[in-house]
Motif scaffolding. Structure first.
Motif, PDB file in Angstrom:
ATOM      1  N   THR B  63     -30.595  -5.554  -1.532  1.00  0.00           N
ATOM      2  CA  THR B  63     -31.830  -6.185  -1.458  1.00  0.00           C
ATOM      3  C   THR B  63     -32.900  -5.775  -2.269  1.00  0.00           C
ATOM      4  OG1 THR B  63     -31.885  -4.736   0.156  1.00  0.00           O
ATOM      5  CG2 THR B  63     -31.240  -6.555   1.277  1.00  0.00           C
ATOM      6  N   ARG B  64     -33.493  -4.277  -3.134  1.00  0.00           N
ATOM      7  CA  ARG B  64     -34.741  -4.109  -3.532  1.00  0.00           C
ATOM      8  C   ARG B  64     -34.426  -4.069  -4.825  1.00  0.00           C
ATOM      9  NH1 ARG B  64     -38.296  -1.273  -1.567  1.00  0.00           N
ATOM     10  NH2 ARG B  64     -38.119   0.393  -3.020  1.00  0.00           N
ATOM     11  N   LEU B  65     -33.932  -5.215  -4.950  1.00  0.00           N
ATOM     12  CA  LEU B  65     -33.446  -5.370  -6.805  1.00  0.00           C
ATOM     13  C   LEU B  65     -35.064  -5.970  -7.098  1.00  0.00           C
ATOM     14  CD1 LEU B  65     -30.947  -5.154  -8.751  1.00  0.00           C
ATOM     15  CD2 LEU B  65     -31.577  -7.646  -8.556  1.00  0.00           C
ATOM     16  N   PRO B  66     -35.418  -5.056  -7.997  1.00  0.00           N
ATOM     17  CA  PRO B  66     -36.070  -6.125  -8.572  1.00  0.00           C
ATOM     18  C   PRO B  66     -36.409  -6.286  -9.971  1.00  0.00           C
ATOM     19  CG  PRO B  66     -36.402  -3.389  -9.862  1.00  0.00           C
ATOM     20  CD  PRO B  66     -34.099  -3.843  -8.916  1.00  0.00           C
ATOM     21  N   PRO B  67     -37.522  -7.816 -10.579  1.00  0.00           N
ATOM     22  CA  PRO B  67     -38.822  -6.683  -8.958  1.00  0.00           C
ATOM     23  C   PRO B  67     -38.919  -7.929  -8.261  1.00  0.00           C
ATOM     24  CG  PRO B  67     -38.878  -9.102 -11.096  1.00  0.00           C
ATOM     25  CD  PRO B  67     -37.703  -8.789 -10.457  1.00  0.00           C
ATOM     26  N   HIS B  68     -38.114  -8.890  -7.941  1.00  0.00           N
ATOM     27  CA  HIS B  68     -38.410  -9.797  -6.330  1.00  0.00           C
ATOM     28  C   HIS B  68     -37.497  -9.363  -5.236  1.00  0.00           C
ATOM     29  CE1 HIS B  68     -41.572 -11.953  -8.305  1.00  0.00           C
ATOM     30  NE2 HIS B  68     -40.556 -12.323  -9.443  1.00  0.00           N
ATOM     31  N   GLY B  69     -37.045  -8.966  -4.929  1.00  0.00           N
ATOM     32  CA  GLY B  69     -35.427  -8.833  -4.151  1.00  0.00           C
ATOM     33  C   GLY B  69     -34.293  -9.328  -3.897  1.00  0.00           C
ATOM     34  N   SER B  95     -30.274  -0.649   2.587  1.00  0.00           N
ATOM     35  CA  SER B  95     -31.017   0.039   4.172  1.00  0.00           C
ATOM     36  C   SER B  95     -30.630  -0.566   5.620  1.00  0.00           C
ATOM     37  CB  SER B  95     -31.417   1.123   3.712  1.00  0.00           C
ATOM     38  OG  SER B  95     -32.767   0.954   2.705  1.00  0.00           O
ATOM     39  N   ASP B  96     -32.119  -1.579   5.189  1.00  0.00           N
ATOM     40  CA  ASP B  96     -32.273  -1.914   6.707  1.00  0.00           C
ATOM     41  C   ASP B  96     -31.312  -2.807   6.808  1.00  0.00           C
ATOM     42  OD1 ASP B  96     -34.039  -3.100   8.964  1.00  0.00           O
ATOM     43  OD2 ASP B  96     -35.358  -4.027   7.025  1.00  0.00           O
ATOM     44  N   THR B  97     -31.249  -2.836   8.124  1.00  0.00           N
ATOM     45  CA  THR B  97     -29.754  -4.303   8.345  1.00  0.00           C
ATOM     46  C   THR B  97     -30.223  -3.843  10.601  1.00  0.00           C
ATOM     47  OG1 THR B  97     -29.073  -2.144   9.515  1.00  0.00           O
ATOM     48  CG2 THR B  97     -27.916  -2.813   7.653  1.00  0.00           C
ATOM     49  N   GLY B  98     -31.751  -4.206  10.229  1.00  0.00           N
ATOM     50  CA  GLY B  98     -32.562  -4.262  11.957  1.00  0.00           C
ATOM     51  C   GLY B  98     -31.981  -6.106  11.430  1.00  0.00           C
ATOM     52  N   GLU B  99     -32.402  -7.109  12.694  1.00  0.00           N
ATOM     53  CA  GLU B  99     -31.803  -8.202  12.756  1.00  0.00           C
ATOM     54  C   GLU B  99     -32.683  -9.444  12.360  1.00  0.00           C
ATOM     55  OE1 GLU B  99     -33.322  -9.083  17.129  1.00  0.00           O
ATOM     56  OE2 GLU B  99     -32.485 -11.224  16.742  1.00  0.00           O
ATOM     57  N   THR B 100     -34.190  -8.278  11.368  1.00  0.00           N
ATOM     58  CA  THR B 100     -35.295  -9.654  10.421  1.00  0.00           C
ATOM     59  C   THR B 100     -34.221  -9.535   9.378  1.00  0.00           C
ATOM     60  OG1 THR B 100     -36.895  -8.989  11.682  1.00  0.00           O
ATOM     61  CG2 THR B 100     -37.575  -9.945  10.149  1.00  0.00           C
ATOM     62  N   THR B 101     -34.213  -8.610   8.758  1.00  0.00           N
ATOM     63  CA  THR B 101     -33.213  -8.803   6.899  1.00  0.00           C
ATOM     64  C   THR B 101     -31.844  -9.315   7.629  1.00  0.00           C
ATOM     65  OG1 THR B 101     -34.013  -6.883   7.305  1.00  0.00           O
ATOM     66  CG2 THR B 101     -32.468  -7.140   5.768  1.00  0.00           C
ATOM     67  N   ILE B 102     -30.971  -9.587   7.926  1.00  0.00           N
ATOM     68  CA  ILE B 102     -29.963  -9.881   8.622  1.00  0.00           C
ATOM     69  C   ILE B 102     -30.523 -11.705   8.885  1.00  0.00           C
ATOM     70  CG2 ILE B 102     -27.486 -10.391   9.773  1.00  0.00           C
ATOM     71  CD1 ILE B 102     -27.877  -7.316   8.929  1.00  0.00           C
ATOM     72  N   ASP B 107     -30.548 -16.888   6.074  1.00  0.00           N
ATOM     73  CA  ASP B 107     -30.876 -17.669   5.799  1.00  0.00           C
ATOM     74  C   ASP B 107     -31.398 -17.926   4.414  1.00  0.00           C
ATOM     75  OD1 ASP B 107     -30.728 -18.578   8.011  1.00  0.00           O
ATOM     76  OD2 ASP B 107     -33.302 -17.940   8.232  1.00  0.00           O
ATOM     77  N   ALA B 108     -31.213 -16.668   3.415  1.00  0.00           N
ATOM     78  CA  ALA B 108     -30.866 -16.823   2.029  1.00  0.00           C
ATOM     79  C   ALA B 108     -29.850 -17.832   1.503  1.00  0.00           C
ATOM     80  CB  ALA B 108     -31.537 -15.931   1.649  1.00  0.00           C
ATOM     81  N   GLY B 109     -28.781 -17.556   2.140  1.00  0.00           N
ATOM     82  CA  GLY B 109     -27.680 -17.829   1.647  1.00  0.00           C
ATOM     83  C   GLY B 109     -26.922 -17.252   1.119  1.00  0.00           C
ATOM     84  N   ALA B 110     -26.863 -15.719   1.750  1.00  0.00           N
ATOM     85  CA  ALA B 110     -25.958 -14.400   1.690  1.00  0.00           C
ATOM     86  C   ALA B 110     -24.499 -15.200   2.630  1.00  0.00           C
ATOM     87  CB  ALA B 110     -26.515 -13.541   1.851  1.00  0.00           C
ATOM     88  N   ASN B 111     -23.662 -14.504   2.032  1.00  0.00           N
ATOM     89  CA  ASN B 111     -22.213 -14.031   2.958  1.00  0.00           C
ATOM     90  C   ASN B 111     -21.990 -13.301   3.898  1.00  0.00           C
ATOM     91  OD1 ASN B 111     -21.817 -15.457   0.341  1.00  0.00           O
ATOM     92  ND2 ASN B 111     -20.296 -16.073   0.985  1.00  0.00           N
ATOM     93  N   MET B 112     -23.128 -11.619   3.361  1.00  0.00           N
ATOM     94  CA  MET B 112     -22.806 -10.496   4.113  1.00  0.00           C
ATOM     95  C   MET B 112     -23.654  -9.493   3.788  1.00  0.00           C
ATOM     96  SD  MET B 112     -19.414  -9.697   6.364  1.00  0.00           S
ATOM     97  CE  MET B 112     -19.766 -11.154   7.336  1.00  0.00           C
ATOM     98  N   VAL B 113     -24.163  -8.784   4.829  1.00  0.00           N
ATOM     99  CA  VAL B 113     -24.835  -7.559   4.357  1.00  0.00           C
ATOM    100  C   VAL B 113     -23.494  -6.719   4.662  1.00  0.00           C
ATOM    101  CG1 VAL B 113     -26.912  -6.681   5.134  1.00  0.00           C
ATOM    102  CG2 VAL B 113     -26.610  -8.920   4.960  1.00  0.00           C
TER     103      VAL B 113
END
Lengths: 169, 197
Positions: B63-69, B95-102, B107-113
């Motif tokens: 999720t921290r892939l530069p430059p925009h994540g 590393s952040d698996t809080g509710e907001t990140t999930i 909503d971005a279209g990821a299959n899973m975290v």
């Protein structure tokens, strides 16, 4: 386009090569696959300490820079990135304490991004803890095995992560 | 489903992570699982170069892939109608698996975290979940990606359940509690808005 057409959802199953191929028979059993993966991780452990030394040096340099430019966002980001690297691989390589301390420090740096004040003692205390966590007697301990250290660091993190209220709001 | 096995042989897997050591670990785990075609990139520009030059079967992206994540990247891949990799499975590593990140990842279209630091079992079970639980794609004016309405009842290998979870003991089945006619009558009454039959 009518409103109805605009809001209508097109639902479809995409041809997905991953799903098709991953379900093929002939794969090794899960437990065996996990064992193989673990042995690949063991192979990487031989140079992990060297990597850890380099990464901690990088973090130390970034934190030293932060001391003189504590509100500079790029300095905070540089320290955060370095710290996140330690956090993200520590536990996978069996260094759970490194992950715990680095995670705590990441939270402090996150708070600084949001406006919390730089606290040299808190930063130094985490850096010292990281150096300790790398040493032989500590490297294989879990955070639960050193409760005084972990609760102390948590408390330090909570105190220095308080973001002052913005009087202009 | 009991411990389905995942066959990664000949699948092209792209690992996108700014942390070189984390890439080596992920690559090592995947090869341990049997993968033989693992590519690595450290930032978005290289990732798009790979995506435009060859077909990828699954993307594992930090999720921290530069430059925009990774979230922005996922959104870009899903929204680009000319991209043949538009529907590839995307597994975000964070590393952040809080509710907001999930929620944002969904909503971005990821299959899973998958949470970092990763263990072999956490990675394996998520790959297995993606392979064995196909979801339809939803294309609307505001979203393109896997159907967001899904629920994980537990990963096939058992990871994801709490340690303290206990088996629920229920009495042995002795036969249907209601006759089929009674069941039909109940449903029929419910449809007519007369729940108390």
């Amino acid at each position: 386009m009518s409103d109805d057409a605009k809001h209508e959802a097109n639902i479809f199953y995409a041809d997905n090569r991953f799903e098709r191929m991953a379900r093929r028979p002939g794969a090794v059993a899960r437990e065996q696959a996990l064992e193989h993966a673990q042995s690949k991780i063991e192979e990487l452990k031989s140079d992990f300490i060297d990597w850890l030394d380099r990464e901690m040096q990088e973090l130390s340099t970034a934190l030293a820079q932060l001391e003189s430019q504590s509100t500079d966002m790029s300095s905070i980001e540089r320290a955060y990135t370095s710290c996140a690297h330690l956090r993200d691989v520590g536990a996978t390589m069996g260094f759970e304490l490194v992950t715990f301390i680095a995670n705590n420090l990441c939270e402090i740096l996150d708070a600084m991004k949001a406006g919390a004040v730089y606290d040299k003692e808190a930063i130094d205390c985490h850096m010292d803890a990281l150096l300790l966590a790398k040493t032989e007697p500590y490297r294989h301990l879990s955070p639960a095995q050193v409760p005084e250290m972990t609760s102390g660091l948590r408390r330090v993190g909570e105190i220095v992560s308080i973001v002052p209220a913005d009087d202009n709001k | 489903m009991k411990n389905p096995t995942v066959n990664l042989r000949d699948l092209v897997i792209l690992v996108a992570d700014p942390n070189a050591y984390a890439r080596r670990i992920t690559n090592g785990m995947l090869r341990g699982f049997g993968a033989n075609k693992v590519l690595e990139v450290e930032q978005t520009l290289s990732l798009f170069q790979v995506l435009t030059s060859q077909k990828i079967d699954i993307l594992l992206c930090d999720t921290r892939l530069p430059p925009h994540g990774g979230l922005m990247l996922t959104r870009t891949i899903r929204r680009n109608t000319n991209n043949e990799n538009r529907t590839i499975p995307i597994l975000l590593m964070s590393s952040d698996t809080g509710e907001t990140t999930i929620k944002n990842a969904r909503d971005a279209g990821a299959n899973m975290v998958v949470a970092k630091p990763m263990s072999p079992s956490s990675l394996y079970d998520r790959l297995s979940w993606i392979a064995f639980n196909p979801r339809p794609f939803i294309d609307t004016a505001t979203y393109f990606g896997p159907d967001r309405r899904f629920k994980i009842e537990g990963y096939p290998g058992g990871v994801g359940r709490r340690k303290g979870d206990k088996l629920v003991e229920v009495a042995e089945e002795v036969g249907p509690g209601l006759a089929q006619n009674d069941i039909d009558n109940l449903f029929s009454a419910a449809r007519k808005g007369q729940p108390d039959v």
